[in-house]
Design a protein around this motif. Structure first.
Motif, short mmCIF file in Angstrom:
data_model
loop_
_atom_site.label_atom_id
_atom_site.label_comp_id
_atom_site.label_asym_id
_atom_site.label_seq_id
_atom_site.Cartn_x
_atom_site.Cartn_y
_atom_site.Cartn_z
N LEU A 89 0.87 -1.17 0.00
CA LEU A 89 0.00 0.00 0.00
C LEU A 89 0.91 1.22 0.00
O LEU A 89 1.75 1.38 0.90
N LEU A 90 0.78 2.07 -1.03
CA LEU A 90 1.58 3.28 -1.16
C LEU A 90 0.70 4.46 -0.79
O LEU A 90 -0.34 4.68 -1.43
N THR A 91 1.10 5.23 0.21
CA THR A 91 0.29 6.35 0.66
C THR A 91 1.09 7.64 0.56
O THR A 91 2.19 7.74 1.11
N ARG A 92 0.54 8.60 -0.13
CA ARG A 92 1.12 9.94 -0.23
C ARG A 92 0.28 10.85 0.65
O ARG A 92 -0.91 11.03 0.40
N PRO A 93 0.87 11.43 1.70
CA PRO A 93 0.09 12.34 2.55
C PRO A 93 -0.52 13.48 1.73
O PRO A 93 -0.06 13.78 0.63
N ALA A 94 -1.54 14.11 2.27
CA ALA A 94 -2.24 15.18 1.56
C ALA A 94 -1.26 16.24 1.09
O ALA A 94 -0.37 16.66 1.83
N ASP A 95 -1.43 16.67 -0.17
CA ASP A 95 -0.53 17.69 -0.70
C ASP A 95 -0.98 19.09 -0.22
O ASP A 95 -2.14 19.28 0.12
N PRO A 96 -0.06 20.03 -0.19
CA PRO A 96 -0.35 21.34 0.41
C PRO A 96 -1.35 22.19 -0.38
O PRO A 96 -2.00 23.04 0.21
N ALA A 97 -1.47 21.97 -1.67
CA ALA A 97 -2.33 22.83 -2.48
C ALA A 97 -3.79 22.42 -2.44
O ALA A 97 -4.68 23.26 -2.41
N SER A 98 -4.07 21.12 -2.43
CA SER A 98 -5.46 20.66 -2.54
C SER A 98 -5.96 19.92 -1.32
O SER A 98 -7.17 19.77 -1.16
N GLY A 99 -5.08 19.43 -0.48
CA GLY A 99 -5.50 18.62 0.67
C GLY A 99 -5.88 17.21 0.29
O GLY A 99 -6.49 16.49 1.07
N ILE A 100 -5.49 16.76 -0.91
CA ILE A 100 -5.85 15.42 -1.40
C ILE A 100 -4.75 14.42 -1.05
O ILE A 100 -3.58 14.64 -1.37
N ARG A 101 -5.14 13.34 -0.39
CA ARG A 101 -4.22 12.23 -0.07
C ARG A 101 -4.41 11.16 -1.14
O ARG A 101 -5.53 10.82 -1.52
N LYS A 102 -3.30 10.59 -1.63
CA LYS A 102 -3.34 9.55 -2.67
C LYS A 102 -2.89 8.22 -2.07
O LYS A 102 -1.92 8.17 -1.32
N GLN A 103 -3.61 7.15 -2.43
CA GLN A 103 -3.19 5.79 -2.05
C GLN A 103 -3.30 4.88 -3.27
O GLN A 103 -4.26 4.97 -4.03
N VAL A 104 -2.31 4.03 -3.41
CA VAL A 104 -2.31 3.01 -4.46
C VAL A 104 -1.98 1.68 -3.80
O VAL A 104 -0.93 1.55 -3.16
#
Length: 190
Positions: A89-104
């Motif tokens: 499970l790859l998790t990218r914490p929320a980015d500063p511009a949109s607040g969107i967290r990505k998981q793959v």
């Protein structure tokens, strides 16, 4: 050299970016050294207010609609990689511009050359965001790729159900590629 984490099955070897992304960098059939995904080391980096965005090729998760500079927030570090019993499970914490967290989530099938990739976007921000998941897979130039999408959704009319789709690289004379119609689809005349 780019640091990667490798998954193995009897049929495939798959490499993900170890500290950034989430990105799948390479995919190999067992016993082969031929990467089935494109690598783009010569692509120019894109300058953004948060640093330079780097293209790698392979497979990545973005969110649409595309918006510069938000879409190109650098993702070279900060990834949380969690090994699961059957993959990662790859998790990218929320980015500063949109607040969107990505998981793959990635799983290799143990009995055949197949990969399951599940994408999740989560709004951790303070306001609603209208978006769509945008999963991009880059393949090397040349050749043919056959894709199959789930065809079992009976709630859709027959001609709108997803089915097999064939994508081909442009012909040598650079005509646009042709796409096969899903099974059972009828062409509508204007």
């Amino acid at each position: 050299m780019i640091a990667t984490h490798t998954l193995y099955s009897p049929h495939l070897r798959l490499e993900v970016l170890a500290s950034g992304g989430p990105r799948i960098l390479r995919l190999f059939l067992a016993g082969s050294d031929e990467n089935l995904l494109a690598e783009v080391p010569t692509f120019e980096r894109v300058p953004t207010p948060w640093g330079e965005f780097q293209f790698y090729g392979g497979h990545r998760l973005w969110h649409a609609p595309e918006s510069v500079p938000r879409t190109y927030i650098p993702d070279n570090e900060g990834l949380i990689l969690t090994e699961t019993g059957d993959g990662v499970l790859l998790t990218r914490p929320a980015d500063p511009a949109s607040g969107i967290r990505k998981q793959v989530r990635i799983r290799l099938h143990p009995e055949r050359a197949a990969v399951t990739v599940e994408h999740t976007l989560t709004n951790d921000g303070l306001w609603p965001v209208e978006l769509a998941a945008w999963a991009i897979t880059q393949l090397p130039p040349g050749g043919v790729a056959g894709l199959r999408r789930h065809a079992g959704d009976r709630r859709r009319p027959r001609h709108r159900r997803a089915g097999p789709v064939l994508l081909r690289d442009p012909a040598p004379d650079h005509r646009p590629p042709r796409r096969a119609s899903p099974a059972g689809a009828r062409r509508r005349r204007p």
